[in-house]
Design an enzyme around this catalytic site. Structure first.
Site, PDB file in Angstrom:
ATOM      1  N   SER A 177      43.183  45.065  32.581  1.00 17.83           N
ATOM      2  CA  SER A 177      44.346  45.875  32.204  1.00 17.83           C
ATOM      3  C   SER A 177      45.073  45.199  31.042  1.00 17.83           C
ATOM      4  O   SER A 177      44.480  45.022  29.984  1.00 17.83           O
ATOM      5  CB  SER A 177      45.259  46.086  33.411  1.00 17.83           C
ATOM      6  OG  SER A 177      46.191  47.100  33.172  1.00 17.83           O
ATOM      7  N   ASP A 228      41.085  56.797  35.131  1.00 14.77           N
ATOM      8  CA  ASP A 228      42.163  55.810  35.034  1.00 14.77           C
ATOM      9  C   ASP A 228      43.427  56.461  34.479  1.00 14.77           C
ATOM     10  O   ASP A 228      43.416  57.069  33.417  1.00 14.77           O
ATOM     11  CB  ASP A 228      41.715  54.663  34.122  1.00 14.77           C
ATOM     12  CG  ASP A 228      42.575  53.413  34.285  1.00 14.77           C
ATOM     13  OD1 ASP A 228      43.785  53.560  34.542  1.00 14.77           O
ATOM     14  OD2 ASP A 228      42.031  52.309  34.159  1.00 14.77           O
ATOM     15  N   HIS A 285      42.025  53.214  37.742  1.00 16.45           N
ATOM     16  CA  HIS A 285      42.435  51.889  37.323  1.00 16.45           C
ATOM     17  C   HIS A 285      42.088  50.810  38.350  1.00 16.45           C
ATOM     18  O   HIS A 285      41.725  49.700  37.996  1.00 16.45           O
ATOM     19  CB  HIS A 285      43.942  51.893  37.069  1.00 16.45           C
ATOM     20  CG  HIS A 285      44.410  50.734  36.241  1.00 16.45           C
ATOM     21  ND1 HIS A 285      44.072  50.589  34.907  1.00 16.45           N
ATOM     22  CD2 HIS A 285      45.191  49.670  36.536  1.00 16.45           C
ATOM     23  CE1 HIS A 285      44.634  49.483  34.428  1.00 16.45           C
ATOM     24  NE2 HIS A 285      45.315  48.916  35.395  1.00 16.45           N
TER      25      HIS A 285
END
Length: 708
Positions: free
Chosen positions: A560, A645, A680
């Protein structure tokens, strides 16, 4: 046998993956179509040849992602058996028929348990006594049947213990549908509340439910609604709307169960509204109006609110209090002053005690103070690579504090600590199955690496005791470094699969987190963001200099915002790393931050800056990984993403990989794996997620020529 032999000899010898790379040269990597699109900001044009990937509904995009997945499969086909072995090895350390330590709330003991061979938890409770019959709230294994992805969360039981609200996400976009279950009849009620965070809170009347809605496009949590049991959700009343696009909102109930609280929060500013939980038909009252830069959080106790705040430039926060009927900050009185060397992170309030969670010199501290005598003491912890935090403590009238402890070589323990007698009982220590784990086989240490500007960067390390510092050891260096999120030293059963094959694992506590206090965060954001990247690079150079490893054996990993970190360092210092794993990486910084229709963008301005301002635009452009891909050599790289995501859109890593393929000048491996069913957080289910870890570990071990 090869790896075991090396371990028994007390030294490690590794071969490179060059021969395997040569064998893969006949496999052709995907080549993405280039369609030039000019993007203009501040009268400065940029050309994005892969902007066309920003459409998940386009069959051409899906085809490209599938071609990358096929290429990944072909290039890693020789590791498939090894991946399966790693998966089974990591799974074999986990107790499959496990359960949580029960906690008591409102007359019931609540617990979460897993059954052997099952991926999802079973939530249950027992009335008054742990010897009482078990009541199953949810068997998520049954609920998840037929879904590629399934996430249940936000469980919230009404005060009369008869109803439970819960949220379900089956797409991994973090768009939860809230439903309500009657715990007396077992019936799931027909009303469904769509596009929520999944979280909710009951008023004390047992029929009014407050919840948070998300904007359909941006997924920003922007509205609080009130639902009356048995009514059509389309009739729900809007209670509060957060119109500032840089804020998110949420709703919860105070631990005292007396107040419903609506919070609004941006990176730099907080605001709360409160309402007596017994009068849900009433109007919420502003606690303290937002002032840019003023952060605060509130807890209720008797006739006072306690406020954790940075008021009056309290960078590391301080504790204040005010009467429940006079909540404006002109009524706030200091309880614990600001300290330059202690970060005040959280508080837990009990009838007789105040528990304060602090951080000093990077280490977790738990301080206990008696309300009546003001006598204080700290819980004792005895090393520099541990994590300790207060756990679930729902009751006021108890002397027992529940906390959790682990270190890099010590499995997680859940402890009940008697704050009066100072006696502790270890309720549960995480079991590491397989019969091979012994904490005494591993060394942990904290070292301090010098940054270019003279700052000392702390690094937590773990490795087998028989490793020699000769420059030939593989090191996996991990970091995050954003949002003030601190990666504390922690225990991992999966990580043992690297350590026992000769890897050293390093957590670099770089600026951008809060490991060394709030200023540590401030020095790694906005126009100081470059410190995050150079800190990581300087740690790498120090590990090489101190002969923990060499550039031929150093690997980096981040996800991330940590994936942004990976993208930046491979542009800035690619020669330091043999391999990099970038998970769901935020790499197209400028384009994303200029698009306020993308989920989370507007709320990120106080973290990265607003690129509509030329100064921030220029600074972002200087480090944005996608914009700075160059014609030079890059390390071997594995990049992962999820099609659904909602935090880092799949097209960021996809475009980045396409541009890297176009410009990089080496023959090193570059792989993109898109999970076509997940978002995610990756795969759902505790064991499915391990398959992704096995894939990453096999990639790293393959670089070292380790295949067993």
């Amino acid at each position: 046998m090869k790896t075991l032999l090396f371990i028994l000899m007390g030294s490690f010898t590794f071969v490179t993956a060059q021969n395997k790379t040569e064998l893969k040269k006949d496999i052709t990597s995907p080549k993405a179509e280039k369609i030039a699109k000019e993007l203009v900001a501040h009268n400065m044009p940029r050309v994005d040849n892969y902007y066309w990937m920003n459409d998940r509904e386009d069959p051409k995009v899906i085809s490209y992602l599938e071609s990358e997945n096929l290429y990944n499969e072909q290039m890693t086909s020789h590791t498939k058996e090894f991946q399966e072995k790693l998966f089974e090895e990591m799974k074999g350390r986990i107790k499959e028929d496990d359960e949580s330590v029960p906690y008591k709330l409102n007359g019931y003991w609540y617990l979460t348990r897993f059954e052997k061979g099952k991926d999802y938890p079973i939530y249950s409770r027992k009335k008054e006594s742990l010897d009482a019959p078990e009541e199953i709230l949810f068997n998520v294994n049954e609920m998840a049947e037929g879904f590629e992805y399934y996430s249940l969360g936000g469980l919230n039981v009404s005060m009369d213990n008869k109803l439970v609200a819960f949220g379900v996400d089956t797409l991994s976009r973090r768009k939860y549908t809230i439903q309500i279950k009657n715990l007396v009849t077992g019936e799931i009620l027909p009303e469904k509340i769509e596009t929520t965070t999944g979280g909710s809170t009951w008023a004390n009347d047992n029929k009014t439910l407050f919840y948070t809605k998300k904007d359909e496009q941006t997924l920003r949590s922007n509205q609080i609604f009130k639902h009356i049991l048995g009514t059509d959700p389309s009739e729900d009343v809007l209670v509060f709307e957060e119109k500032d696009e840089t804020y998110n909102t949420y709703v919860y109930k105070s631990k005292s169960r007396k107040y419903l609280i609506i919070g609004s929060h941006s990176t730099l500013t907080s605001e709360y509204r409160v309402l007596d939980a017994n009068t849900p038909e009433g109007e919420f009252k502003i606690f303290q109006e937002r002032q840019r830069g003023l952060e605060y959080g509130i807890s209720h106790y008797e006739d006072q609110f306690y406020i954790l705040t940075n008021k009056d430039k309290a960078t590391n926060f301080k504790l204040m209090k005010c009467p429940v009927d006079k909540t404006g900050m002109e009524n706030w009185v200091e309880v614990i002053p600001h300290r330059d060397d202690y970060l005040l992170e959280d508080i837990d309030i009990f009838e007789k005690f105040l528990v304060v969670s602090e951080r000093n010199n990077g280490l977790n501290k738990i301080k206990i103070t008696k309300w009546d005598t003001q006598e204080s003491y700290y819980l004792p912890f005895d090393n520099e690579t541990y994590t300790a935090y207060t756990s679930i403590n729902p009751d006021f009238d108890t002397d027992i504090l529940r906390y959790t402890y682990n270190s890099m070589n010590t499995p997680t323990s859940v402890v009940d600590f008697n704050m009066t007698t100072k006696e502790k009982v270890v309720l549960k220590e995480q079991e590491v199955l397989g019969g091979k784990f012994n904490k005494d086989n591993y060394t942990t240490e904290r070292i301090w690496a010098p940054a270019a500007d003279g700052t000392k960067i702390p690094v937590s390390l773990i490795y087998r005791k028989d490793i020699e510092r000769n420059g030939g050891n593989p090191v996996l260096q991990y970091a995050y470094g954003s949002y003030g999120s601190t990666i504390d030293p922690y225990f991992s059963t999966a990580r043992l699969s690297l350590l026992d094959r000769g890897f050293i694992y390093a957590i670099a506590h770089i600026r951008g987190g809060e490991y060394l206090g709030r200023q540590w965060y401030e020095d790694g954001k906005l126009l100081k963001k470059m410190n995050t990247f150079t800190d990581f690079i300087d740690v790498s150079r120090y590990l090489i200099d101190q002969k923990y490893t060499s550039s031929q054996h150093l690997y980096a990993m981040g996800g991330s915002a940590g994936g942004l970190l990976m993208g930046a360092v491979v542009n800035m210092a690619p020669e330091l790393y043999n391999g990099v794993v970038a998970a769901v990486p935020f790499v197209d910084v400028v384009t994303t931050m200029l698009d306020d229709s993308i989920p989370l963008t507007t709320g990120e301005y106080d973290e990265w800056g607003n690129p509509n301002d030329l100064e921030y635009y220029s600074y972002m452009l200087s480090y944005s990984p996608y914009d700075n891909v160059g014609k030079h050599e890059y390390p071997n790289m594995l990049v992962t993403t999820g099609l659904h995501d909602s935090q880092v859109q799949y097209w960021e890593p996809a475009k980045w990989v396409a541009k890297l393929r176009e410009l990089k000048t080496d023959d090193n491996i570059l792989l993109l794996h898109t999970n076509m069913d997940a978002g995610h957080g990756g795969a759902s289910g505790r064991f499915e997620a391990l398959k992704e870890v096995a894939e990453e570990y096999a990639f790293l071990l393959d670089m070292e020529g380790i295949d067993e």
